[in-house]
Write a protein that holds these residues in place. Sequence first.
Motif, PDB file in Angstrom:
ATOM      1  N   UNK A  62       0.863  -1.188   0.000  1.00  0.00           N
ATOM      2  CA  UNK A  62       0.000   0.000   0.000  1.00  0.00           C
ATOM      3  C   UNK A  62       0.894   1.230   0.000  1.00  0.00           C
ATOM      4  N   UNK A  63       0.605   2.185  -0.886  1.00  0.00           N
ATOM      5  CA  UNK A  63       1.394   3.414  -0.910  1.00  0.00           C
ATOM      6  C   UNK A  63       0.617   4.510  -1.621  1.00  0.00           C
ATOM      7  N   UNK A  89      -2.932  13.364  -4.961  1.00  0.00           N
ATOM      8  CA  UNK A  89      -2.343  12.269  -4.200  1.00  0.00           C
ATOM      9  C   UNK A  89      -3.252  11.058  -4.367  1.00  0.00           C
ATOM     10  N   UNK A  90      -2.688   9.940  -4.764  1.00  0.00           N
ATOM     11  CA  UNK A  90      -3.447   8.725  -5.040  1.00  0.00           C
ATOM     12  C   UNK A  90      -2.985   7.620  -4.097  1.00  0.00           C
ATOM     13  N   UNK A  91      -3.923   6.991  -3.417  1.00  0.00           N
ATOM     14  CA  UNK A  91      -3.645   5.827  -2.570  1.00  0.00           C
ATOM     15  C   UNK A  91      -3.895   4.584  -3.415  1.00  0.00           C
ATOM     16  N   UNK A  92      -2.932   3.682  -3.475  1.00  0.00           N
ATOM     17  CA  UNK A  92      -3.086   2.460  -4.266  1.00  0.00           C
ATOM     18  C   UNK A  92      -2.651   1.249  -3.453  1.00  0.00           C
ATOM     19  N   UNK A  93      -3.361   0.144  -3.649  1.00  0.00           N
ATOM     20  CA  UNK A  93      -3.011  -1.139  -3.045  1.00  0.00           C
ATOM     21  C   UNK A  93      -2.736  -2.095  -4.194  1.00  0.00           C
ATOM     22  N   UNK A  94      -1.589  -2.778  -4.118  1.00  0.00           N
ATOM     23  CA  UNK A  94      -1.162  -3.668  -5.197  1.00  0.00           C
ATOM     24  C   UNK A  94      -0.769  -5.007  -4.585  1.00  0.00           C
TER      25      UNK A  94
END
Length: 143
Positions: A62-63, A89-94
Amino acid sequence: MESLDISISPDLSDLLDEEDEELKKVRREQDKEWMTLCQLAGTHKPCNERYLPFFKDCIESLDGTHVKARLPQDQEILYIDRKCYPTQNILAVVDFNMCFTFALVGWEGSAHDSRIFREALRRQELNFPHPLKNKYYLVDSGY
């Protein structure tokens, strides 16, 4: 039917080339970071047994990331980030197969990663993927 002759002015062409080079540089940096992460994590587990005790229960990464934004001048202030230009600002989970499992977009560049994360946890309608018991996300110090 007449054909249209469309050309780009040299100034605009130079600007597009500069932005393209900057985008390529960012992608190269991100690729290096993800390759390092994948080398550590492998497919849902580290490929080096030395790291297994640290990552065996890690499910995803997560970042947050910043994407340059163009806004009306009266709205720019909120979106100016620490590098002094407007961003979202974008929060992404990979997951470790490099597939996005969640993204929360549109936050001001001035918003801190932890603030966006707390909002994702708080708002049930966003369907943030909460980890199961005894599992966790790999995150940086911003969280």
